[in-house]
Structures are given as C-alpha cells and as structure tokens.
Motif scaffolding. Structure first.
Motif, short mmCIF file in Angstrom:
data_model
loop_
_atom_site.label_atom_id
_atom_site.label_comp_id
_atom_site.label_asym_id
_atom_site.label_seq_id
_atom_site.Cartn_x
_atom_site.Cartn_y
_atom_site.Cartn_z
N VAL A 1 0.84 -1.20 0.00
CA VAL A 1 0.00 0.00 0.00
C VAL A 1 0.88 1.25 0.00
N TYR A 2 1.93 1.26 0.80
CA TYR A 2 2.86 2.40 0.80
C TYR A 2 3.40 2.63 -0.61
N LEU A 3 3.80 1.52 -1.27
CA LEU A 3 4.33 1.65 -2.63
C LEU A 3 3.28 2.28 -3.56
N ARG A 4 2.05 1.80 -3.46
CA ARG A 4 0.98 2.33 -4.31
C ARG A 4 0.81 3.83 -4.05
N LEU A 5 0.78 4.23 -2.77
CA LEU A 5 0.60 5.64 -2.43
C LEU A 5 1.75 6.51 -2.95
N LEU A 6 2.93 5.90 -3.08
CA LEU A 6 4.09 6.63 -3.61
C LEU A 6 4.21 6.51 -5.12
N ASP A 7 3.23 5.88 -5.74
CA ASP A 7 3.19 5.67 -7.19
C ASP A 7 4.39 4.85 -7.69
N VAL A 8 4.78 3.88 -6.85
CA VAL A 8 5.83 2.93 -7.21
C VAL A 8 5.12 1.67 -7.71
N PRO A 9 5.53 1.11 -8.84
CA PRO A 9 4.87 -0.11 -9.33
C PRO A 9 4.91 -1.24 -8.29
N VAL A 10 3.74 -1.79 -8.01
CA VAL A 10 3.62 -2.86 -7.01
C VAL A 10 3.86 -4.20 -7.71
N PRO A 11 4.78 -5.00 -7.16
CA PRO A 11 5.04 -6.30 -7.80
C PRO A 11 3.90 -7.29 -7.58
N SER A 12 3.86 -8.29 -8.41
CA SER A 12 2.94 -9.40 -8.21
C SER A 12 3.30 -10.06 -6.89
N ILE A 13 2.28 -10.37 -6.09
CA ILE A 13 2.53 -11.06 -4.82
C ILE A 13 1.94 -12.47 -4.91
N TYR A 14 0.62 -12.60 -4.98
CA TYR A 14 -0.01 -13.91 -5.15
C TYR A 14 -0.70 -14.03 -6.49
N GLY A 15 -0.57 -13.05 -7.28
CA GLY A 15 -1.19 -13.01 -8.59
C GLY A 15 -0.92 -11.64 -9.16
N PRO A 16 -1.58 -11.28 -10.21
CA PRO A 16 -1.32 -9.99 -10.85
C PRO A 16 -1.58 -8.81 -9.92
N SER A 17 -0.74 -7.79 -10.04
CA SER A 17 -1.04 -6.49 -9.44
C SER A 17 -1.47 -5.60 -10.60
N ALA A 18 -1.85 -4.39 -10.32
CA ALA A 18 -2.21 -3.46 -11.39
C ALA A 18 -1.00 -3.12 -12.26
N ASP A 19 0.20 -3.44 -11.78
CA ASP A 19 1.44 -3.08 -12.46
C ASP A 19 2.20 -4.26 -13.05
N GLU A 20 1.88 -5.47 -12.60
CA GLU A 20 2.69 -6.61 -13.00
C GLU A 20 1.81 -7.86 -13.08
N ASN A 21 1.85 -8.54 -14.21
CA ASN A 21 1.08 -9.76 -14.38
C ASN A 21 2.01 -10.90 -14.77
N PRO A 22 2.29 -11.80 -13.83
CA PRO A 22 3.20 -12.90 -14.13
C PRO A 22 2.60 -13.92 -15.10
N PHE A 23 1.29 -13.83 -15.36
CA PHE A 23 0.62 -14.79 -16.21
C PHE A 23 0.50 -14.31 -17.66
N ALA A 24 0.87 -13.05 -17.90
CA ALA A 24 0.71 -12.49 -19.26
C ALA A 24 1.90 -12.84 -20.13
#
Length: 176
Positions: A153-176
């Motif tokens: 959440v801190y990363l999101r608030l700082l506009d830092v791309p959030v990595p995939s944790i248990y699946g896709p984030s809005a910034d990273e999709n390991p399945f694409a």
C-alpha cells in the motif's frame, strides 16, 4: 502394502514452515526491492510507521520471531523502538540475514518441540500461550505477510509499481 518400511525421510513440521518461509522470502524481497531510497522517512499518516521503519521491520520479522520461539516463556525487550533503515541495501541485507537465521532456528525444532506449549510473559504475567508452531505460523509468517501487505500500500501511495505477490497487481502480471 501395509507394513513396508521406507527409507524416505518423513517431512517434519519444520520442513513445511521452512519451505513456506523460503518461498515467501522471494516475494518479500521483490516488494522490498521496490522501496524508494529517497522516501525512507515518508509516512502515509502521523500514526503510521515511516517507510524505512516498516521496511526494516518487515525484513527482520522472521529472525526476531524465531529467536522469540527459542525462549519459553518468551519476552519482549523493554522500551523497544523499531529502527529506521538508512538504505535499501540495509533492508535487503537484513532480509537475507533474517531468513537465514530463522531457517537455522526453525530447523532445530523437532516435531515435539513444535507442539510444545510456548508462552509470552511480561512481568511474570502470561499474555498468551500456544503451541510453538502456532507462534511461528501466526506471528513469524502471517504477521510478516501483514506488514508486506502494508508495504504494498505504501508503494501504491508513492506511485511505485507494485510487484505481483499472489497473482497480478495493477502493475505486474506474471501470467501475461
């Protein structure tokens, strides 16, 4: 085929916890690697930890709780205050050291020790009791994930791309 003896090693409770610890350490590292070095003093709210404190706390949780699990009863240090990281390298080094230390400690507990009742006492008063494995599961691992989630959440608030944790984030999709 009842009664057959196998030379295969039977997995222990420690084996299961260490497997999860190692898997989740890689995910936690991906989150911590995104911490912006120039924002370590930033906090989303005056009641919240700074990014540097939260990141270092997250990095240190496995070893801190594993060390606590060795004590019985466990106790917290008086007047503990979380230090703030001075650099991202410090955070990543702390994570590596913490996971290594936690792995070593957990590996030292056989199944009987894992099932032993562990207690937390302050000034001679028991605050909680549970099987040692419960402490490691709920506090070392679940508490760790809780703070990793806060960091995302801190990363999101700082506009830092959030990595995939248990699946896709809005910034990273390991399945694409």
């Amino acid at each position: 085929m009842r009664g057959l003896v196998s030379n295969a090693q039977v997995p222990t409770i420690a084996d299961a916890l260490i497997g999860e610890l190692e898997q989740e350490a890689a995910t936690t590292r991906r989150v911590l690697e995104r911490v912006p070095a120039d924002k370590l003093d930033w906090s989303p709210h005056h009641k919240s930890m700074s990014l540097g404190k939260l990141a270092l706390h997250t990095a240190q949780i496995p070893a801190t709780i594993a060390e606590l699990a060795k004590q019985n009863p466990g106790s917290f240090p008086e007047n503990f205050e979380q230090a703030s990281a001075q650099s991202v390298d410090e955070i990543l080094t702390a994570l590596s050291d913490s996971v290594g230390k936690a792995t070593e400690i957990v590996r030292g507990f056989d199944d009987a020790a894992m099932m032993e009742t562990w207690s937390l006492a302050v000034d001679g008063k028991t605050l909680m009791s549970m099987p040692r494995v419960g402490l490691l599961r709920a506090i070392m691992l679940n508490h760790w994930y809780h703070h990793r989630g806060q960091l995302s959440v801190y990363l999101r608030l700082l506009d830092v791309p959030v990595p995939s944790i248990y699946g896709p984030s809005a910034d990273e999709n390991p399945f694409a």
